[in-house]
Design an enzyme around this catalytic site. Structure first.
Site, PDB file in Angstrom:
ATOM      1  N   ASN A   1       0.831  -1.205   0.000  1.00 50.66           N
ATOM      2  CA  ASN A   1       0.000   0.000   0.000  1.00 50.66           C
ATOM      3  C   ASN A   1       0.873   1.264   0.000  1.00 50.66           C
ATOM      4  OD1 ASN A   1      -2.656   1.309   0.338  1.00 50.66           O
ATOM      5  ND2 ASN A   1      -1.795   1.931   2.297  1.00 50.66           N
TER       6      ASN A   1
ATOM      7  N   LYS B   1       0.790  11.351   8.203  1.00 55.63           N
ATOM      8  CA  LYS B   1       1.780  10.590   8.977  1.00 55.63           C
ATOM      9  C   LYS B   1       1.448   9.104   9.046  1.00 55.63           C
ATOM     10  CE  LYS B   1       3.364  14.263  12.105  1.00 55.63           C
ATOM     11  NZ  LYS B   1       2.298  15.302  11.996  1.00 55.63           N
ATOM     12  N   GLY B   2       0.168   8.783   8.941  1.00 58.34           N
ATOM     13  CA  GLY B   2      -0.260   7.383   9.102  1.00 58.34           C
ATOM     14  C   GLY B   2       0.306   6.472   8.027  1.00 58.34           C
ATOM     15  N   CYS B   3       0.452   5.175   8.370  1.00 65.22           N
ATOM     16  CA  CYS B   3       0.995   4.200   7.423  1.00 65.22           C
ATOM     17  C   CYS B   3      -0.046   3.762   6.401  1.00 65.22           C
ATOM     18  CB  CYS B   3       1.492   2.950   8.146  1.00 65.22           C
ATOM     19  SG  CYS B   3       3.131   3.158   8.824  1.00 65.22           S
ATOM     20  N   VAL B   4      -1.299   3.702   6.816  1.00 65.88           N
ATOM     21  CA  VAL B   4      -2.342   3.196   5.907  1.00 65.88           C
ATOM     22  C   VAL B   4      -3.427   4.251   5.747  1.00 65.88           C
ATOM     23  CG1 VAL B   4      -4.102   1.446   5.512  1.00 65.88           C
ATOM     24  CG2 VAL B   4      -1.938   0.812   6.565  1.00 65.88           C
TER      25      VAL B   4
END
Lengths: 173, 104
Positions: free
Chosen positions: A39, B101-104
């Protein structure tokens, strides 16, 4: 007048960067690293290929993809995320321990707003991910493309995969 | 942190060029930011940009691509079509926000 500072969004596709991830494990905690990295790569414009093989087949098998498990058994380093104290891995063999650990792990993942595996696959497909299933694993499990997640493009041989991922950076998980 | 001139205005940015003061942003600036990265804004582009601004007001951080899709209701595929290559970063840049900032 000086040139304004503008982020460089040079297309990674233009630079030819390509990533291939071999997903070979079917545990819940071993499914996520490949999906999350795929992703991230797609979000950076990198052409991304996932190859599901051996137990990784469970990630794309419609019958198992929503029901992957997390267990303490057989891993002496195992502990729940956020807890430093380990749990003796033999306790993980007690009835219900794996179901409990799986439920706890799934809740932690959901709390971070990270989707469950089937929805994650949908997200990757929408982002343009290429997904391939391993021929030998399909034969061993007696499965056909109908049994697999719709976003899987084809069941291919190992040599097909090597050919498709020519020049790619490769990760084995 | 550097200050750069965009559309004749002094704008605070980070080393990469993302705005560090979201209050310096307005829709006119967005047009120039978009042009800077080769995008001409259409009505379809404005939907996620307005969502990002509105979401930032309450969340105090930039929505990830997934959040724009699940909470903002814009399909991921459409976001990739509108902001090719790096949709999350391109959207946040045009919206005058830091990259998520979040990964997903």
């Amino acid at each position: 007048m000086s040139t304004p500072i503008v982020p460089s969004f040079d297309d990674a596709a233009g630079s030819g960067r390509k990533l291939a991830i071999i997903c070979s494990k079917g545990n819940l905690d071993m499914a996520y690293p490949g999906l999350i990295l795929a992703n991230a790569a797609l979000g950076e414009g990198v052409e991304t290929h996932l190859f599901f093989t051996f137990w990784g087949f469970d990630i794309i098998n419609k019958a198992t993809m929503g029901d992957l498990k997390f267990t303490f058994v057989g891993n002496t380093a195992m502990h729940m995320p956020g807890h430093n104290s380990g749990i003796h891995h033999m306790l993980g063999a007690l009835p219900g321990a794996t179901a409990g650990a799986t439920a706890m792990m799934k809740k932690m993942i959901a709390d971070l707003d990270v989707p469950e595996v089937p929805e994650f696959l949908e997200l990757l497909t929408a982002s343009g991910c290429h997904m391939w299933a391993c021929r030998m694993s399909a034969d061993m499990n007696k499965l056909t493309e109908d049994d697999l997640y719709d976003g899987v493009e084809a069941i291919i041989s190992a040599s097909d995969f090597i050919e498709i991922t020519d020049g790619a950076q490769l990760l084995f998980i | 942190m550097p200050v750069t001139t965009i559309a004749g205005r002094e704008i605070d940015v980070d080393a990469e060029g993302f705005l560090t003061k979201p209050e310096q942003w307005d829709e006119a600036l967005a047009e120039t930011l978009a042009a800077n990265i080769g995008i001409t804004l259409t009505d379809a582009h404005w939907v996620p940009i307005h969502f990002l601004r509105k979401d930032f007001e309450t969340q105090k951080e930039t929505a990830t691509l997934r959040r724009v899709s699940t909470v903002g209701g814009i399909p991921v595929k459409e976001l990739f079509a509108l902001f090719p290559g790096k949709p999350a970063k391109k959207m946040s840049y045009i919206a005058g926000l830091q990259k998520p900032k979040g990964c997903v």
